[in-house]
Design a protein around this motif. Sequence first.
Motif, PDB file in Angstrom:
ATOM      1  N   ASP A   1      18.574 -42.224  17.953  1.00  0.00           N
ATOM      2  CA  ASP A   1      17.366 -42.003  17.155  1.00  0.00           C
ATOM      3  C   ASP A   1      17.274 -40.498  16.866  1.00  0.00           C
ATOM      4  O   ASP A   1      16.877 -39.717  17.723  1.00  0.00           O
ATOM      5  CB  ASP A   1      16.140 -42.469  17.943  1.00  0.00           C
ATOM      6  CG  ASP A   1      14.855 -42.369  17.130  1.00  0.00           C
ATOM      7  OD1 ASP A   1      14.837 -41.622  16.130  1.00  0.00           O
ATOM      8  OD2 ASP A   1      13.864 -43.026  17.507  1.00  0.00           O
ATOM      9  N   PHE A   2      17.618 -40.100  15.637  1.00  0.00           N
ATOM     10  CA  PHE A   2      17.718 -38.676  15.326  1.00  0.00           C
ATOM     11  C   PHE A   2      16.364 -37.971  15.276  1.00  0.00           C
ATOM     12  O   PHE A   2      16.282 -36.756  15.455  1.00  0.00           O
ATOM     13  CB  PHE A   2      18.484 -38.479  14.019  1.00  0.00           C
ATOM     14  CG  PHE A   2      19.955 -38.766  14.151  1.00  0.00           C
ATOM     15  CD1 PHE A   2      20.797 -37.873  14.798  1.00  0.00           C
ATOM     16  CD2 PHE A   2      20.488 -39.952  13.651  1.00  0.00           C
ATOM     17  CE1 PHE A   2      22.150 -38.151  14.939  1.00  0.00           C
ATOM     18  CE2 PHE A   2      21.838 -40.241  13.795  1.00  0.00           C
ATOM     19  CZ  PHE A   2      22.679 -39.332  14.439  1.00  0.00           C
ATOM     20  N   VAL A   3      15.296 -38.709  15.066  1.00  0.00           N
ATOM     21  CA  VAL A   3      13.956 -38.103  15.117  1.00  0.00           C
ATOM     22  C   VAL A   3      13.643 -37.672  16.542  1.00  0.00           C
ATOM     23  O   VAL A   3      13.136 -36.564  16.785  1.00  0.00           O
ATOM     24  CB  VAL A   3      12.888 -39.097  14.610  1.00  0.00           C
ATOM     25  CG1 VAL A   3      11.488 -38.517  14.797  1.00  0.00           C
ATOM     26  CG2 VAL A   3      13.137 -39.437  13.146  1.00  0.00           C
ATOM     27  N   GLU A   4      13.949 -38.548  17.501  1.00  0.00           N
ATOM     28  CA  GLU A   4      13.739 -38.215  18.913  1.00  0.00           C
ATOM     29  C   GLU A   4      14.674 -37.093  19.358  1.00  0.00           C
ATOM     30  O   GLU A   4      14.317 -36.252  20.181  1.00  0.00           O
ATOM     31  CB  GLU A   4      13.961 -39.459  19.786  1.00  0.00           C
ATOM     32  CG  GLU A   4      12.903 -40.529  19.628  1.00  0.00           C
ATOM     33  CD  GLU A   4      11.523 -40.014  20.023  1.00  0.00           C
ATOM     34  OE1 GLU A   4      11.412 -39.339  21.065  1.00  0.00           O
ATOM     35  OE2 GLU A   4      10.559 -40.271  19.266  1.00  0.00           O
ATOM     36  N   VAL A   5      15.878 -37.082  18.804  1.00  0.00           N
ATOM     37  CA  VAL A   5      16.825 -36.004  19.106  1.00  0.00           C
ATOM     38  C   VAL A   5      16.241 -34.671  18.675  1.00  0.00           C
ATOM     39  O   VAL A   5      16.284 -33.673  19.415  1.00  0.00           O
ATOM     40  CB  VAL A   5      18.188 -36.253  18.408  1.00  0.00           C
ATOM     41  CG1 VAL A   5      19.070 -35.008  18.530  1.00  0.00           C
ATOM     42  CG2 VAL A   5      18.889 -37.458  19.010  1.00  0.00           C
TER      43      VAL A   5
END
Length: 629
Positions: A187-191
Motif C-alpha cells: 500500500d504505497f499511501v501507507e508507505v
Amino acid sequence: MTDQHNESLGSVHSSVITENKTGWRKFMAFIGPAYLVSVGYMDPGNWATDIAGGSAFGYKLICVLFASNLIALLLQSLSARLGIVRGLDLAQASKYSYNRFVNFCLYILAQIAIVACDLAEIIGMAIGLNLLFHLPLIWGVSLTITDTVLMLFLMNKGMRKLEAFIVSMIFVIGLSFLVEMFIVKPDFVEVAKGFIPTSLTGSSLYLAIGIIGATVMPHNLYLHSSLVQTRKITRTDAGIKSAIKFNIWDTLIALNVAFVVNAAILILAASAFFTNGYFQVAEIQDAYKLLEHIFGSLAPVLFAIALIASGQSSTITGTLAGQIIMEGHINLRIEPWLRRLLTRVLAIVPAVFTILYFGETGLGSLIILSQVVLSLQLGFAVIPLIHFVSDRKKMGNFAIGPVVKILAWGCAIIIVGLNAQLVYQQLGDWEKASPTAALWIYIAVFPVVIGIALLLIYVFFRPIFFKHKYQPKYVPHGLATVIDELDVIKYHHIAVTIDFSQNDTESIRHAIMQGGKHADYTLIHVVETAGARYYGDEVMDQETQSDLDNLDKYVDALKKLGYKASPKIGYGAPAASIAKIVNNDHIDFIVMGSHGHKVIKDLIFGTTVNRVRHMVNVPVLVVKRPPAS
C-alpha cells in the motif's frame, strides 16, 4: 598534501587509473568504492532488523531507515574526503592523533564490531543455504569458513574484478526484491506515511537503534577512507576537488540503491506480515515460510537467493575493513587469509553456541543483538572522523565548512544519545528482571560502561585541546635516512638455492654477478621426503641420492668455469633447512628462485622465500622464475 605513512591496502593502492580520462570514462573510473561499502548496508543484519521492524510496527520505521541513510550519506562522504585529501584511512589518522593505548582500545572496539558484523553474515548465509538446499544450520555455519578461498581469489585478481563481483551481487539482490514488490503489492499511501517521524520507546527504540547500527556501520567508515585511495589521482587542488566530486556521486548512487533495497525488505515485511496479523516475525526463516504460505513458491526462493548474495558480498568487505583497522590502529600486518580466518572463527563460535544451546530459533535475536553492538561502536569512529575532516591545518581548503560540521556533529549527538538511552534502558531491564542481576551489573557491567564512556569523552576532547600536537609518531617503516656516500659491497660467501628446474641457471647466473670469481658458492638443495623429515641427514633414500648426484653436476660445471663451489643438502622443511645452513656456514648473501605459486598453492605449499627472509640476517635476492617455453 598527503601525510607520510604506509599505504592503506598497499597491494591495490592507486591501482585504478583515473588520469587522462574525460566524461563518462572518468566517472566510471571512480565508480566502485561506495558499492563495496554499500553491501554492508544490505547484509543479513539489515534483513533481520528490517523484517522485525516491518512485521512489528508496519511502515512506522521507514522514517528511521530514511534518516539512517541520510546520516550514512553524510558520514561516508566525509570518510571518502579524508582518504582523498590526506591519503590516510580513518584508522591511520587515529593512530597519529591518539596515543598507543587509546589506539589499542579503539582497535579492540572496532574488531568487536567487525566480528558482530561477520556474525550476522554467517547466520544469513547459513539460513540462505538452509532455505534453498535444506542444509542444517550447523553445517551451513561451518561451511561459511570456506569463503576465505573466494576472498583470496578476488583480491589476487585486482580491485576492479573485486568491485565487479560485488556489483553483480548487488544486482542479484536488487532484482530479487524488485520482483517481490510486484508479488506482495504494498500500500504505497501507507508507505508514504511511514516517512513521517513518530515517537520511539521500548522495543521500537531497540529496533530503531538496531536499524541505525545495521545501516551506518562503523567499519564502513574505515573501509571507505581506504578504498578511495585505490584511485590514482593528480594531487593538485583541482585533481583532489574532482576526485571528491566524483566520489560524492559514487556514494549518492550506491547508498541510495542500498536504501531502496532496505526499504523494500521493510515494506515486504510490513505488507506481507503486519497487514496479515503476523506481528512478531523476528526470524528470517519465519519470513521465508510465511512468504511461501501467502504468495507461493517464487517469492521465498528469490528471498533466499538474495540473502546468500548479501552474506557473501558483505563478508568480503568485512575482511578488507579488518585488515585496514589492524594495520592502521596497531600497525600489525598479517596475511589476508589468516585475517579472514581469525575473524570468521571468532564469529562462528557464538553462532555455533547459540544453535547448540538455544536452538535455531535464537539466531534471529542474535543477529539483531549484533547490529545493536555495531551501533554502540559508532561513536568511536564518527567522532574522530569529524575531528579529522574539520582540521583546517591538515585538510587545507578541503576542510568541511560550518554547515556540514553542524550537521555532522548533530548526527554524532543523535547516535551517541540513542545509544546512551539504550544502555540505560537495558541495564534497568536487567536489574528489574532479577534481584541477583543488580549485583552483577554493578560488579561486572557498570565498570565496563564507565570505562567506555570515559574513552569516548577522551576521544572527543583530545583533538580539541591538543589539535596542534599532531605528528606521525608511528611511521610503520621508519623515516628515510640521509645518504652521503655508497661503497661497493663485496660478498665472500654466497648461497644459491637449487630445485632442479629452469630457475637454477638464472639463480646461479645472478649469484655470480654478485660475487664474481673471488667468492665461495654453496649450492643448497632441500630433500623433503617423509624419511628426510623424520631422520634428517641419516636418510639416504633414492631421492636423496639422486639429488646429491644432480647437485654435484652443478658444482663440477662451476669449477670448470673457474668458480669455487660446494654442495650442501638440507633435510625436511625447506625454509628452516636453508636458514640453518646459512647461519651455520656464515653465508653473507642468498640467491633464491621464486616458485611461481599463486593463491591456493601458496596456502598448500607455503611461501619459502618469505619464511627464509624472516629467519636470516643477510640479504636475499629473489630471481623471477623464467616463463615456460
